[in-house]
Design an enzyme around this catalytic site. Structure first.
Site, PDB file in Angstrom:
ATOM      1  N   HIS A 114      25.650 -21.116  72.848  1.00  0.00           N
ATOM      2  CA  HIS A 114      24.667 -20.037  72.762  1.00  0.00           C
ATOM      3  C   HIS A 114      25.362 -18.737  72.407  1.00  0.00           C
ATOM      4  O   HIS A 114      26.479 -18.499  72.853  1.00  0.00           O
ATOM      5  CB  HIS A 114      23.921 -19.878  74.098  1.00  0.00           C
ATOM      6  CG  HIS A 114      22.631 -19.147  73.944  1.00  0.00           C
ATOM      7  ND1 HIS A 114      22.558 -17.778  73.878  1.00  0.00           N
ATOM      8  CD2 HIS A 114      21.360 -19.606  73.809  1.00  0.00           C
ATOM      9  CE1 HIS A 114      21.301 -17.429  73.723  1.00  0.00           C
ATOM     10  NE2 HIS A 114      20.551 -18.520  73.661  1.00  0.00           N
ATOM     11  N   ASP A 128      17.651 -26.054  75.205  1.00  0.00           N
ATOM     12  CA  ASP A 128      17.110 -27.149  74.396  1.00  0.00           C
ATOM     13  C   ASP A 128      17.698 -28.515  74.737  1.00  0.00           C
ATOM     14  O   ASP A 128      17.346 -29.521  74.124  1.00  0.00           O
ATOM     15  CB  ASP A 128      17.343 -26.852  72.905  1.00  0.00           C
ATOM     16  CG  ASP A 128      16.492 -25.687  72.440  1.00  0.00           C
ATOM     17  OD1 ASP A 128      15.346 -25.589  72.892  1.00  0.00           O
ATOM     18  OD2 ASP A 128      16.983 -24.860  71.642  1.00  0.00           O
TER      19      ASP A 128
HETATM   20  N1  CMC Z   1      29.043 -28.036  69.677  1.00  0.00           N
HETATM   21  C1  CMC Z   1      30.313 -27.957  69.270  1.00  0.00           C
HETATM   22  N2  CMC Z   1      30.895 -26.814  68.880  1.00  0.00           N
HETATM   23  C2  CMC Z   1      30.161 -25.707  68.910  1.00  0.00           C
HETATM   24  C3  CMC Z   1      28.827 -25.707  69.341  1.00  0.00           C
HETATM   25  C4  CMC Z   1      28.273 -26.939  69.734  1.00  0.00           C
HETATM   26  N3  CMC Z   1      26.999 -27.025  70.126  1.00  0.00           N
HETATM   27  N4  CMC Z   1      28.332 -24.467  69.267  1.00  0.00           N
HETATM   28  C5  CMC Z   1      29.315 -23.693  68.810  1.00  0.00           C
HETATM   29  N5  CMC Z   1      30.429 -24.444  68.574  1.00  0.00           N
HETATM   30  C6  CMC Z   1      31.712 -23.972  68.096  1.00  0.00           C
HETATM   31  C7  CMC Z   1      31.671 -23.755  66.585  1.00  0.00           C
HETATM   32  O1  CMC Z   1      32.015 -24.913  65.879  1.00  0.00           O
HETATM   33  C8  CMC Z   1      32.696 -22.647  66.434  1.00  0.00           C
HETATM   34  O2  CMC Z   1      33.970 -23.231  66.482  1.00  0.00           O
HETATM   35  P1  CMC Z   1      35.178 -22.622  65.633  1.00  0.00           P
HETATM   36  O3  CMC Z   1      35.387 -21.241  66.153  1.00  0.00           O
HETATM   37  O4  CMC Z   1      36.303 -23.563  65.918  1.00  0.00           O
HETATM   38  O5  CMC Z   1      34.724 -22.626  64.205  1.00  0.00           O
HETATM   39  C9  CMC Z   1      32.529 -21.821  67.696  1.00  0.00           C
HETATM   40  O6  CMC Z   1      31.982 -22.704  68.671  1.00  0.00           O
HETATM   41  C10 CMC Z   1      31.600 -20.622  67.524  1.00  0.00           C
HETATM   42  O7  CMC Z   1      30.403 -21.088  66.905  1.00  0.00           O
HETATM   43  P2  CMC Z   1      29.354 -20.097  66.241  1.00  0.00           P
HETATM   44  O8  CMC Z   1      28.449 -20.895  65.368  1.00  0.00           O
HETATM   45  O9  CMC Z   1      30.078 -18.948  65.598  1.00  0.00           O
HETATM   46  O10 CMC Z   1      28.616 -19.543  67.519  1.00  0.00           O
HETATM   47  P3  CMC Z   1      27.262 -18.727  67.507  1.00  0.00           P
HETATM   48  O11 CMC Z   1      27.238 -17.887  68.700  1.00  0.00           O
HETATM   49  O12 CMC Z   1      27.119 -18.043  66.209  1.00  0.00           O
HETATM   50  O13 CMC Z   1      26.177 -19.900  67.529  1.00  0.00           O
HETATM   51  C11 CMC Z   1      24.646 -21.512  68.251  1.00  0.00           C
HETATM   52  C12 CMC Z   1      25.344 -20.187  68.574  1.00  0.00           C
HETATM   53  C13 CMC Z   1      23.546 -21.736  69.243  1.00  0.00           C
HETATM   54  C14 CMC Z   1      24.048 -21.443  66.834  1.00  0.00           C
HETATM   55  C15 CMC Z   1      25.671 -22.652  68.322  1.00  0.00           C
HETATM   56  O14 CMC Z   1      26.220 -22.719  69.617  1.00  0.00           O
HETATM   57  C16 CMC Z   1      25.074 -24.006  67.938  1.00  0.00           C
HETATM   58  O15 CMC Z   1      25.049 -24.332  66.765  1.00  0.00           O
HETATM   59  N6  CMC Z   1      24.608 -24.820  68.931  1.00  0.00           N
HETATM   60  C17 CMC Z   1      23.962 -26.081  68.655  1.00  0.00           C
HETATM   61  C18 CMC Z   1      22.515 -25.857  68.297  1.00  0.00           C
HETATM   62  C19 CMC Z   1      21.699 -25.446  69.497  1.00  0.00           C
HETATM   63  O16 CMC Z   1      21.748 -26.068  70.550  1.00  0.00           O
HETATM   64  N7  CMC Z   1      20.893 -24.395  69.323  1.00  0.00           N
HETATM   65  C20 CMC Z   1      20.002 -23.898  70.376  1.00  0.00           C
HETATM   66  C21 CMC Z   1      20.404 -22.549  70.843  1.00  0.00           C
HETATM   67  S1  CMC Z   1      19.671 -22.068  72.387  1.00  0.00           S
HETATM   68  C22 CMC Z   1      17.982 -21.895  72.251  1.00  0.00           C
HETATM   69  C23 CMC Z   1      17.410 -21.588  70.950  1.00  0.00           C
HETATM   70  O17 CMC Z   1      17.757 -20.613  70.331  1.00  0.00           O
HETATM   71  O18 CMC Z   1      16.561 -22.374  70.554  1.00  0.00           O
END
Ligand code: CMC
Length: 420
Positions: free
Chosen positions: A298, A356
């Site tokens: 998140h 989620d």
């Molecule tokens: N599984 C594995 N690695 C992850 C995940 C995950 N779920 N989420 C983030 N990372 C890693 C990502 O690969 C990156 O690694 P690196 O620095 O080595 O490249 C690092 O963590 C930072 O990721 P980011 O995409 O820059 O983080 P963010 O804050 O921009 O993204 C997020 C937040 C929710 C988009 C992301 O955590 C994600 O894709 N999660 C999976 C999808 C998900 O469950 N979304 C629901 C969010 S909560 C409620 C909602 O909004 O609906």
């Protein structure tokens, strides 16, 4: 005074001279995007953008805390209902008994959708994703709203009541149409949650399932300036109409990084299939960086999402109540996967279970098809979108961020015949 063409010719020849040497903007030409050393200063993903003041929601992402209008999410999940929480979000205070009764009546009385909407639902191809179909029908409802054409804050509250009341009817009718079934008309003697479940299946849910759906709507109702709230407010900030803003929110919510994650999390549990497959799946897919765990990570929470904790309890109870071994198996898959997330991703990297992750198991136990999970999120989140829209537009300034331009300037326009 010469012929204007002559001036144009000299302009063209001037440009032709510059063309030989395309340039880049100097730092002072985009100083809002560069630091004191002239280097780009980018806030990728608007992570640190604090775009306004607000009194709607506070997330303490380091201590697993979430508040709507100052009330903790735990108290709201324990004691409130979706109707009351929506009132709270929109009016900034808990309603009195008579205020809640009047507000609930307004929602109940606006549940029915016009025949044109039922016709449209029937016309949408069955293989359309329900979120894309919902976007279309929500937009249509704006075309037949009695106050259509009114922009900005004007009439936003009555429109919010009408669309919040109608979205469950649309989602349920779309879900049934997808299976070739006739829609079930809304009832006005049921709660928002119970009526939705009734319109999906034709059966009035028992108290446990009604409460489970109600709590899920409370948990999904609001979450500060997330991507879909932002999309909603961006449209609203142009003083566009309420429905256009909400349609933008629906579009943003559909994506798997946002609301679409609840569907993806469930598909991931089904793909893993059995608890004994979890460890190898995690090693092969997550630890190698091939896949993200859906329902984890998140932007704001760097620890356990407090909503996930509540959903987890409901998921556990849902397994007990449904007594379905398949659902129990899926629950155990989710439990084992969560152990790995908490042990290997949460503390070290701040990637922890989010809202989620567990919600889908509750809906799965209710027998709701997976592709309906994000639409359920939408029928809840319209409360938060509307609250932000009304708050932002009341003290409006058009949202218009900048980009750091790293391309070229004064590039020669080569006529198409000479481009090869
Ligand atoms: N599984 C594995 N690695 C992850 C995940 C995950 N779920 N989420 C983030 N990372 C890693 C990502 O690969 C990156 O690694 P690196 O620095 O080595 O490249 C690092 O963590 C930072 O990721 P980011 O995409 O820059 O983080 P963010 O804050 O921009 O993204 C997020 C937040 C929710 C988009 C992301 O955590 C994600 O894709 N999660 C999976 C999808 C998900 O469950 N979304 C629901 C969010 S909560 C409620 C909602 O909004 O609906």
């Amino acid at each position: 005074m010469g012929w204007p063409g002559a001036a144009l010719n000299s302009l063209n020849s001037g440009r032709a001279a510059a063309r030989a040497m395309p340039t880049k903007p100097t730092p002072d030409m985009q100083k809002w995007c560069v630091d004191e050393k002239g280097q780009p200063r980018i806030d990728k993903g608007a992570e640190n953008l604090c775009m306004d003041e607000s009194e709607i929601c506070f997330i303490d992402g380091f201590h697993s805390k979430l508040y709507y209008r100052g009330y903790s999410i735990e108290d709201l999940a324990n004691y409130s209902t979706y109707e009351e929480t929506t009132y709270l979000l929109w009016h900034g205070k808990l309603p009195t008994r008579s205020e809640l009764s009047a507000f609930s009546d307004q929602l109940r009385n606006n549940r029915e959708i016009p025949q044109g909407a039922y016709d449209l639902i029937r016309a949408i191809p069955r293989d359309t994703h329900p979120m894309e179909a919902l976007r279309t029908v929500a937009s249509y409802l704006g075309n037949v709203d009695p106050e259509k054409g009114k922009l900005g804050l004007d009439s936003m509250m009555p429109k919010a009541i009408r669309l919040t009341a109608k979205l469950p009817t649309v989602v349920a009718a779309l879900a049934r149409a997808r299976e070739g079934k006739e829609p079930i008309r809304p009832r006005s003697d049921l709660s928002h949650a119970a009526n939705f479940l009734y319109m999906l299946s034709g059966e009035v849910p028992d108290k446990f399932w009604e409460r489970a759906m109600d709590v899920s709507l409370v948990l999904y109702a609001e979450h500060e300036m997330n991507a879909s709230a932002f999309a909603t407010v961006v449209v609203g900030s142009t003083l566009s109409d309420y429905y256009s803003s909400i349609v933008a929110g629906i579009g943003a919510l559909r994506g798997p990084l946002h609301g679409g994650a609840n569907e993806e999390a469930m598909k991931q549990f089904l793909e893993i299939g059995k608890p004994e497959n979890v460890d190898s799946w995690f090693k092969e897919n997550v630890l190698t960086g091939k896949k993200r765990v859906m329902g984890a990570g998140h932007r704001v929470y760097k620890t356990y999402d407090p909503r996930a904790k509540i959903f987890r309890e409901y998921a556990k109870k849902s397994v007990e109540v449904s007594r379905d071994p398949k659902i129990a198996d899926i629950y155990r898959v989710a439990e084992r996967l969560e152990d790995l997330i908490m042990g290997q991703l949460c503390e070290s990297r701040g990637i922890c279970t989010n809202v989620d992750y567990w919600s889908g198991i509750v809906y799965y136990a209710m027998g709701i098809p997976i592709e309906q999970y994000t639409p359920i999120f939408a029928i809840a989140r319209i409360a938060g979108w509307s609250a932000h829209l009304m708050e932002y537009v009341a003290r409006n300034r058009i949202l218009r961020p900048r980009l750091y331009y790293k391309g070229l300037l004064d590039v020669e326009y080569v006529p198409i015949e000479r481009r090869g």
